[in-house]
Design an enzyme around this catalytic site. Structure first.
Site, PDB file in Angstrom:
ATOM      1  N   GLU A   1       0.847  -1.196   0.000  1.00  0.00           N
ATOM      2  CA  GLU A   1       0.000   0.000   0.000  1.00  0.00           C
ATOM      3  C   GLU A   1       0.883   1.247   0.000  1.00  0.00           C
ATOM      4  OE1 GLU A   1      -1.830  -0.941   3.658  1.00  0.00           O
ATOM      5  OE2 GLU A   1      -3.349  -2.241   2.786  1.00  0.00           O
TER       6      GLU A   1
ATOM      7  N   SER B   1      -6.199  -3.843   0.882  1.00  0.00           N
ATOM      8  CA  SER B   1      -6.788  -5.190   0.891  1.00  0.00           C
ATOM      9  C   SER B   1      -5.703  -6.194   1.232  1.00  0.00           C
ATOM     10  CB  SER B   1      -7.340  -5.541  -0.502  1.00  0.00           C
ATOM     11  OG  SER B   1      -8.326  -4.640  -0.916  1.00  0.00           O
ATOM     12  N   GLU B   2      -5.279  -6.193   2.495  1.00  0.00           N
ATOM     13  CA  GLU B   2      -4.116  -7.014   2.855  1.00  0.00           C
ATOM     14  C   GLU B   2      -4.316  -8.485   2.524  1.00  0.00           C
ATOM     15  OE1 GLU B   2      -5.256  -4.612   4.820  1.00  0.00           O
ATOM     16  OE2 GLU B   2      -3.562  -3.287   5.247  1.00  0.00           O
TER      17      GLU B   2
ATOM     18  N   PHE C   1       2.094  -1.838   8.810  1.00  0.00           N
ATOM     19  CA  PHE C   1       2.306  -2.034  10.254  1.00  0.00           C
ATOM     20  C   PHE C   1       2.023  -3.499  10.556  1.00  0.00           C
ATOM     21  CE2 PHE C   1       1.117   2.372   9.672  1.00  0.00           C
ATOM     22  CZ  PHE C   1       2.022   3.069  10.461  1.00  0.00           C
TER      23      PHE C   1
ATOM     24  N   ASP D   1       0.667  -4.695  12.935  1.00  0.00           N
ATOM     25  CA  ASP D   1      -0.689  -4.802  13.489  1.00  0.00           C
ATOM     26  C   ASP D   1      -1.686  -5.237  12.413  1.00  0.00           C
ATOM     27  OD1 ASP D   1      -0.145  -2.729  16.077  1.00  0.00           O
ATOM     28  OD2 ASP D   1       0.989  -2.350  14.255  1.00  0.00           O
TER      29      ASP D   1
ATOM     30  N   HIS E   1      -1.040   0.425  16.008  1.00  0.00           N
ATOM     31  CA  HIS E   1       0.060   0.744  15.092  1.00  0.00           C
ATOM     32  C   HIS E   1       1.389   0.682  15.838  1.00  0.00           C
ATOM     33  CE1 HIS E   1      -3.279   2.368  12.742  1.00  0.00           C
ATOM     34  NE2 HIS E   1      -2.491   2.500  11.700  1.00  0.00           N
TER      35      HIS E   1
END
Lengths: 335, 294
Positions: A30, A68-69, A92, A94, A138
């Site tokens: 991203e 859209s991981e 991150f 997270d 984060h």
């Protein structure tokens, strides 16, 4: 030739080198190009690590994705299974929760389930660490959680040379490698050879030689410990400081060999108090180095709570130099 | 007619193979649960017939025995993997839900519903990056159609212009839950179209339609587009072999029998016997392999 550079610069240079050397290396994430879909030049990524890559290698190999991981990490897994060597940036760590199935059930298991016919030249770079009031989602340090999954290799570099060198090794590794980069260390400067030599996965680094206590410290905590150790030397406490560099597979030989000399162990990590990296190293000492121990091993981690936001709260949550110095000093009063 | 006979031959072999796996499971030779693909053969074979094992890669769900065979995986190795034998595709490490044969274009099946879909996007990205002319193909069911991974990948494939096919095999039931209950808007083609995919409906009971839709849809994807096919198929063999939760109704039609009825009867009998004999031979050969022990 050697030169001083930051971790950000070393990683950027390493990306340029590996992409120039091998057309099958692609970079996915991203905002890694930045500004895609708007007029103007690339903006170079949130952390600046991927700056200039799209200009040099084109947006066919440096790919900005939707947020859209699951889809883009899964796409990278499939690409690695079919002949590309993807380096993925998950902004991150997270966000691993969002794409966890693709990591835990797909990336981690493909080589094993294929009977080693499918290798996984996949690198997932991500950030870790608290200290900049990024808040609870984060700021986490989830390296040990990922390292607990069979099939995943996890590294946590703390210097520019190790960051660049581990990235190179990761691309040649048969299993997916997750590289956790500390947000607070991108400007950390160190000596790096121009060729950015590869750093072997699974090999820790002896940072300081000492005889009284072995300290194993990860990422940003390593630098905090180094300051403390140099201070304690004048008080007659000799610290042997180890940077594990690779979380899994851990360099147990280096740690046990140090422990056989010092008999004392302190592990310092930003990961969780329960079930984290510190517990794994202490378990190693207990099961394979018990005879060396002169005192009970100690871990220094944040408390088992989410990372707080406010400056004072977060500062109190993170292990600091005082806590480390006090713990090491107290340890020397035992036996 | 030749294409239809070819379709029948392959579909009949897959059916015979699955029924033989079912019998082997009854005899205790399958360590886990066997999810058979009976009913979906025509759609699957017709699509795989348009694919090329050296440039294209297929990913499938837990119900992928037929897809691996349709792409050309060795039936003995597929059966041996299902039996957990040394000599299986992965020497018994993966089993029925993890069939892996990328050398013939079957990248992997999957035990997580919908998780195979992003992986096919990766195959599509590799084909696009290497300019191989290949496509990535994900087969999934109506259960997986409601997974976020599938939504995300539909959007990603359109945004990145991936040469990719999404094949939704709609058999109307996810495990034991009706898709009509689980799906808010049951118009799944409209859903895919809203993501920007080119959409096709495939009648999995109609061999001619399967062949025609497969041919056009794969050609469009090969040009660099994301394509979606909803193939309507029955699930004739339960969620897994031996499951009694939701069985097909007695009036459920069998696509294979419908196709057989359209072919000359003498031909069909010969094809069917070949299929049955071939499947029996493969299963017997797989059962003769030693149990994987390391």
């Amino acid at each position: 030739m050697k030169q001083d550079m930051t971790i950000r610069e070393a990683l950027n240079k390493a990306h340029h080198q590996v992409m120039a050397a091998d057309n099958s290396v692609i970079v996915i994430g991203e905002d890694i190009v930045g500004g895609t879909g708007f007029a103007g030049e690339e903006r170079g990524g949130v952390f600046g690590v991927t700056a200039g890559l799209a200009t040099k290698f084109g947006t066919g190999r440096v790919i900005d994705t939707p947020i859209s991981e699951t889809a883009f990490v899964g796409m990278a897994v499939g690409a690695a299974m079919t002949g590309l060597k993807p380096i993925v940036e998950v902004m991150f760590c997270d966000f691993m929760g969002v794409c966890f199935d693709q990591l835990m059930n797909q990336a981690a298991k493909a080589r094993f389930l294929s009977g080693d016919r499918v290798l996984m030249p996949l690198v997932i770079r991500t950030t870790m660490g608290a200290g900049d009031s990024s808040g609870a989602v984060h700021s986490q340090s989830l390296h040990a959680m990922l390292a607990s999954i069979p099939g995943l290799t996890v590294v946590c570099p703390s210097t520019p040379a190790d960051a660049a060198g581990l990235l190179k090794s990761a691309l040649k590794h048969p299993d997916p490698v997750l590289m956790f980069e500390h947000k607070g260390l991108y400007d950390y400067t160190g000596d790096v050879a121009d060729s950015l030599p590869a750093v072997p996965i699974g090999q820790g680094r002896l940072v300081l030689e000492g005889s009284d206590v072995t300290v194993v410290a990860v990422s940003a905590m390593l630098h905090r410990c180094e300051t403390v150790a140099l201070g304690l030397a004048s008080k007659g406490i000799s610290v042997e400081l180890i940077d594990p560099r690779t979380i899994r597979p851990i360099d147990s030989k280096l740690i046990l060999s140090s422990l056989s000399k010092t008999g004392r162990l302190v592990v310092i990590d930003e990961g969780p108090e329960f079930g984290g990296f510190a517990d794994s190293v202490i378990a190693l000492a207990a099961s394979e180095g018990f005879a060396y121990l002169k005192a009970a091993p100690v871990k220094i981690t944040p408390p088992q709570t989410p990372t707080p936001y406010g400056r004072a709260l977060e500062k109190a949550w993170l292990p600091d130099e005082n806590k480390i110095a006090t713990t090491l000093t107290e340890m020397m009063t035992v036996a | 007619m030749q294409q239809l006979e070819q379709l029948y031959t392959q579909a009949a072999f897959i059916r015979a193979f699955e029924l033989a796996i079912g019998r082997a499971a009854d005899a205790g030779h399958v360590p886990g649960l066997a999810h058979l693909c009976c009913g979906a053969e025509l759609a699957e074979v017709a699509i795989c017939a348009e694919l090329c094992g050296s440039t294209d890669q297929v990913t499938g769900s837990h119900r992928s025995h037929g897809l691996a065979l349709a792409m050309g995986a060795d039936p003995i190795a597929v059966a041996a993997e299902i039996f957990g034998r040394s000599g299986g595709l992965s020497d018994g490490r993966g089993g029925t839900q993890h069939l892996i044969a990328p050398e013939v274009g079957f990248l992997t099946s999957n035990g997580i519903v919908g998780a195979q879909v992003p992986l096919a996007a990766g195959a599509a990205l590799t084909a696009k990056t290497k300019d191989s002319g290949g496509v990535g193909v994900a087969f999934f069911g109506d259960g997986a159609a409601n997974q976020g991974a599938v939504f995300e990948t539909m959007n990603l494939a359109v945004a990145l212009k991936l040469p990719m096919l999404f094949i939704l095999e709609n058999n109307g039931v996810g495990q034991t839950t009706a898709s009509g209950y689980a799906t808010g808007n049951t118009d799944l083609l409209a859903r895919a179209a809203a993501f920007g995919l080119k959409t096709y409906k495939m009648d999995g009971y109609n061999g001619v339609n399967c062949i025609n839709v497969a041919s056009e849809a794969v050609a469009v994807a090969r040009m660099g587009a994301a394509v979606f096919i909803e193939a309507v198929v029955p699930r004739l063999s339960g969620h897994y072999h031996g499951e009694t939760g939701v069985s097909p109704s007695e009036s459920e039609r069998d696509p294979l029998q419908i196709l057989a009825a359209s072919l000359p009867s003498g031909v069909v009998e010969a094809f069917k016997k070949n299929a049955d004999d071939g499947a029996e031979t493969a299963i017997a050969a797989a059962l003769a392999m030693p149990e994987a022990r390391q």
